[in-house]
Scaffold this motif. Structure first.
Motif, PDB file in Angstrom:
ATOM      1  N   TYR A  74      32.749  33.106  33.079  1.00 32.70           N
ATOM      2  CA  TYR A  74      33.195  33.584  34.206  1.00 32.70           C
ATOM      3  C   TYR A  74      33.469  34.818  34.308  1.00 32.70           C
ATOM      4  CZ  TYR A  74      36.181  33.839  38.472  1.00 32.70           C
ATOM      5  OH  TYR A  74      36.626  34.178  39.653  1.00 32.70           O
ATOM      6  N   GLU A  80      36.641  40.449  37.015  1.00 36.38           N
ATOM      7  CA  GLU A  80      37.130  39.184  36.117  1.00 36.38           C
ATOM      8  C   GLU A  80      36.827  39.346  34.615  1.00 36.38           C
ATOM      9  OE1 GLU A  80      38.344  36.889  37.403  1.00 36.38           O
ATOM     10  OE2 GLU A  80      38.410  37.565  39.735  1.00 36.38           O
ATOM     11  N   HIS A  96      45.297  40.479  36.526  1.00 31.72           N
ATOM     12  CA  HIS A  96      44.625  41.165  37.688  1.00 31.72           C
ATOM     13  C   HIS A  96      45.689  42.185  38.462  1.00 31.72           C
ATOM     14  CE1 HIS A  96      40.861  39.163  38.091  1.00 31.72           C
ATOM     15  NE2 HIS A  96      41.353  37.860  38.041  1.00 31.72           N
ATOM     16  N   HIS A 125      45.481  35.298  33.033  1.00 29.14           N
ATOM     17  CA  HIS A 125      44.382  35.693  34.204  1.00 29.14           C
ATOM     18  C   HIS A 125      44.987  36.326  35.261  1.00 29.14           C
ATOM     19  CE1 HIS A 125      40.073  35.264  35.301  1.00 29.14           C
ATOM     20  NE2 HIS A 125      40.902  35.384  36.446  1.00 29.14           N
TER      21      HIS A 125
HETATM   22 ZN    ZN Z   1      40.030  36.015  38.324  1.00 24.24          ZN
END
Ligand code: ZN
Length: 256
Positions: free
Chosen positions: A200, A207, A154, A150
């Motif tokens: 999320y 995200e 990003h 994750h």
């Molecule tokens: Zn994140």
């Protein structure tokens, strides 16, 4: 006169294969060539990036090796240069609480504290990883949640200067399809039709990309079946066919 090669602060330990075998479930899915490439990338990540421990915590070979293996998996089809925005990797023993306000639903802001499992700061800041989460996720890809994938996703996203859910794509003409597929799936996720993506991912496009990346690696067969277009744009970007890899490993287990 010759230049002395700077000695790296840390190196990949001799028993890195044992550590990865014990701790990182994805290892079992890789073929020999992929394992060799993973090792090369891990070495580059361990030696080429600055590693820091949070106050009162000490890094071990195991911690660096397990985190580097997951980070290396993400760019197995891309290469080490894709981590040029990763300046440092800061490891905390456990979840950190954030006291920063964060965006809530419908344009509101919510006050902290919030648990932060990891954090990829904007621009060229450090990647922050909670070790207990990273270790548990590495052993349980079936949860569909991986803090290392994750946060490093990003970092790929921000290579074009902005976290907007779109990393630099390989071909300019891929942009329209990427945008259409991701925007459509983000909208579906927000109305409860996101499975196997975590809720999320509905927070914002940045995200969404990071959460979709987790599913692409950890639940590839589920993602391919439920959201084939999203699976394909991620496959083309990451240059890995994670569903084929999962099927190949399943076939090996059945003795084919
Ligand atoms: Zn994140």
């Amino acid at each position: 006169m010759r230049f002395l090669r700077r000695r790296p602060a840390a190196t990949l330990p001799d028993d890195w294969v044992d550590i990865v075998e014990r701790n990182v479930a994805h290892w079992a899915l890789l073929d020999d060539e992929e394992r060799e490439r993973l090792g090369d990338l891990m070495e580059a990540i361990v030696e080429g990036k600055r590693w820091e421990a949070a106050n009162g915590f000490a890094l071990t070979d195991e911690i660096r090796t397990v985190i580097a293996a997951q980070a290396a998996l993400l760019v197995l089809g891309l290469g080490f240069d894709w981590y040029r925005a990763v300046q440092a990797i800061v490891v905390h023993p456990s979840t950190v609480m954030s006291h920063e306000p964060r965006p809530g639903p419908a344009g509101t802001m919510e006050d902290g504290p919030f648990p932060l499992l990891g954090l990829a700061d904007s621009n060229f800041g450090p990647v922050l990883i909670a070790w207990d989460e990273a270790r548990a996720n590495a052993r349980h890809p079936e949860w569909g949640h991986d803090v290392v994938l994750h946060e490093f996703a990003h970092k790929l996203d921000m290579l074009d200067d902005v976290i907007n859910g779109t990393p630099p794509l390989h071909r300019r003409e891929d942009g329209v399809r990427w945008y259409e597929v991701c925007t459509g799936e983000l909208a579906l996720l927000r109305v409860g039709e996101g499975w196997p993506l975590r809720d999320y991912g509905g927070t914002d496009p940045g995200e969404f990309f990071a959460v979709a990346t987790e599913a692409f690696f950890d639940l590839p067969l589920e993602l391919e079946a439920a959201k084939p277009e999203l699976y394909r744009v991620l496959r083309d970007f990451y240059r890995q066919d994670t569903a084929v890899r999962a099927r190949r490993a399943a076939g090996r287990e059945e003795g084919h």
